[in-house]
Design a protein around this motif. Structure first.
Motif, mmCIF file in Angstrom:
data_model
loop_
_atom_site.group_PDB
_atom_site.id
_atom_site.type_symbol
_atom_site.label_atom_id
_atom_site.label_comp_id
_atom_site.label_asym_id
_atom_site.label_seq_id
_atom_site.Cartn_x
_atom_site.Cartn_y
_atom_site.Cartn_z
ATOM 1 N N GLU A 121 0.830 -1.206 0.000
ATOM 2 C CA GLU A 121 0.000 0.000 0.000
ATOM 3 C C GLU A 121 0.865 1.257 0.000
ATOM 4 O O GLU A 121 0.620 2.209 -0.753
ATOM 5 C CB GLU A 121 -0.916 0.012 1.226
ATOM 6 N N LEU A 122 1.906 1.278 0.848
ATOM 7 C CA LEU A 122 2.792 2.434 0.901
ATOM 8 C C LEU A 122 3.522 2.614 -0.431
ATOM 9 O O LEU A 122 3.626 3.721 -0.956
ATOM 10 C CB LEU A 122 3.796 2.265 2.040
ATOM 11 N N SER A 123 4.028 1.503 -0.988
ATOM 12 C CA SER A 123 4.787 1.561 -2.246
ATOM 13 C C SER A 123 3.915 2.047 -3.392
ATOM 14 O O SER A 123 4.361 2.828 -4.242
ATOM 15 C CB SER A 123 5.359 0.179 -2.573
ATOM 16 N N TYR A 124 2.655 1.578 -3.420
ATOM 17 C CA TYR A 124 1.755 1.985 -4.500
ATOM 18 C C TYR A 124 1.340 3.452 -4.343
ATOM 19 O O TYR A 124 1.302 4.203 -5.323
ATOM 20 C CB TYR A 124 0.514 1.099 -4.524
ATOM 21 N N ARG A 125 1.030 3.842 -3.108
ATOM 22 C CA ARG A 125 0.549 5.209 -2.872
ATOM 23 C C ARG A 125 1.563 6.240 -3.345
ATOM 24 O O ARG A 125 1.209 7.183 -4.069
ATOM 25 C CB ARG A 125 0.255 5.407 -1.391
ATOM 26 N N TYR A 126 2.813 6.077 -2.961
ATOM 27 C CA TYR A 126 3.828 7.058 -3.339
ATOM 28 C C TYR A 126 4.411 6.766 -4.725
ATOM 29 O O TYR A 126 4.808 7.685 -5.437
ATOM 30 C CB TYR A 126 4.924 7.110 -2.273
ATOM 31 N N SER A 128 2.711 5.797 -7.281
ATOM 32 C CA SER A 128 1.774 6.324 -8.281
ATOM 33 C C SER A 128 2.006 7.801 -8.564
ATOM 34 O O SER A 128 1.602 8.313 -9.609
ATOM 35 C CB SER A 128 0.326 6.114 -7.810
ATOM 36 N N THR A 129 2.671 8.502 -7.645
ATOM 37 C CA THR A 129 2.971 9.920 -7.853
ATOM 38 C C THR A 129 4.294 10.117 -8.593
ATOM 39 O O THR A 129 4.646 11.242 -8.940
ATOM 40 C CB THR A 129 3.041 10.674 -6.508
ATOM 41 N N LYS A 134 -0.185 4.781 -13.853
ATOM 42 C CA LYS A 134 -0.361 4.202 -12.523
ATOM 43 C C LYS A 134 -0.197 2.683 -12.526
ATOM 44 O O LYS A 134 0.053 2.081 -11.487
ATOM 45 C CB LYS A 134 -1.725 4.583 -11.955
ATOM 46 N N SER A 137 3.061 1.735 -11.061
ATOM 47 C CA SER A 137 3.350 2.249 -9.716
ATOM 48 C C SER A 137 4.201 1.307 -8.886
ATOM 49 O O SER A 137 4.884 1.726 -7.949
ATOM 50 C CB SER A 137 2.041 2.543 -8.965
ATOM 51 N N GLN A 309 0.525 12.005 7.061
ATOM 52 C CA GLN A 309 -0.659 11.293 6.594
ATOM 53 C C GLN A 309 -0.605 9.843 7.033
ATOM 54 O O GLN A 309 0.466 9.243 7.065
ATOM 55 C CB GLN A 309 -0.782 11.364 5.067
#
Length: 310
Positions: A121-126, A128-129, A134, A137, A309
């Motif tokens: 989740e952490l790897s995908y969240r950041y 993707s930016t 995406k 990601s 966050q």
């Protein structure tokens, strides 16, 4: 044995059943790169959804019933890429170290299911930016690789490890330019040390010429001494300096002759004292000193919050 730098050179040869053609790569991630050179355009477009205007350059070396033997050799092969290649070319021999996706349900290096989910989740969240698509990601084609080479970082690797923007600084840049700048800073830094340590090489820093001191051997020995005084291992030193263990062994012998260290690779008291004197005399700024490697850690820590966050 013959070495060829391009497929076009192979196409000009008359290959027979006695010939073995070995294709070399550092990493097979999604398998797309290999498929693009080995498949015809119809296969690429219909089966792999790869928009191809023409057949792969090596199509005639793989399709039909070639007389020669084809072998694919890669340092690292991601299992999902291997599966795609073997499905298309079941007779192809493939050699390399097979790796699973970082967030594989049962084979993840992060072990526990909860840790896998949190890290993903952490790897995908950041991540993707940090990428345009995406879908990438977690690495190109969702490869979820954790591979970092000294010479380059594959785009199959999770982007948070190598990609950058105004709000994200990676552990290791994929940019060749940034790596060159790092190496330049490292060389400038080591040259300053080499001048200060010149007496260890039997040369006074007040009576030296560039040819006397700044030889490849002296540069390497000074670098190795600095790292050994920080308790770096043989493998770590070889990796940092991009040399083989055999080359390091030769430097060890030369340094031993100069009383820089003993047979066990422990720095001599004379060398240690000189290193400490230099440390007192040299004052580095943050811009001049390259970043040091992170220490290995057996515990994976995923913060509950990041940049305020959750």
């Amino acid at each position: 044995v013959e070495f060829h730098n391009s497929i076009s050179e192979l196409l000009s040869l008359e290959l027979s059943e006695k010939d073995i053609v070995i294709y070399l790569d550092d990493i097979i991630g999604s398998g797309n790169t290999f498929l693009k050179i080995a498949c015809d355009k119809e296969t690429l477009n219909k089966i792999y959804k790869i928009n191809a205007a023409k057949d792969g350059i090596a199509t005639e070396l793989f399709n039909g019933n070639p007389l020669h033997t084809n072998i694919l050799l890669s340092c690292i092969i991601m299992s999902h890429g291997l599966e795609r290649i073997r499905k298309q070319f079941p007779q192809l021999t493939v050699w390399g170290e097979i790796r699973e996706k970082a967030f594989h349900k049962t084979k993840s290096p992060f072990h526990s299911y909860k840790t896998v989910l949190l890290t993903r989740e952490l790897s995908y969240r950041y991540g993707s930016t940090l990428v345009k698509d995406k879908h990438d990601s977690l690495g190109f084609g969702n490869s979820q690789s954790l591979i970092l080479f000294d010479h380059a970082t594959p785009n199959n690797t999770i982007p948070i490890l190598w990609a950058a923007n105004d709000r994200w600084t990676p552990l290791l840049s994929r940019s060749h330019t940034e790596r060159v700048n790092y190496n330049r800073l490292n060389r400038d830094l080591n040259n300053r040390w080499l001048i200060k340590l010149s007496e260890l090489f039997g040369i006074s820093q007040y009576q030296l010429s560039d040819s006397d001191l700044f030889s490849q051997k002296n540069y390497a020995l000074a670098y190795i001494l600095r790292l050994r005084c920080q308790n770096w291992s043989d493998i770590e030193i070889a990796r940092e300096m991009s040399i083989t263990l055999d080359e390091l062994l030769q430097y060890r012998k030369e340094g031993e002759n100069l009383n820089l260290w003993d047979q066990s690779f422990n720095p001599s008291s004379f060398a240690i004292d000189r290193i400490k004197e230099v440390q007192k005399s040299i004052r580095f700024t943050k811009e001049e000193e390259p970043p040091s490697d992170f220490d290995d850690c057996d515990i994976l820590y995923v913060p509950d919050t990041f940049e305020g966050q959750s």
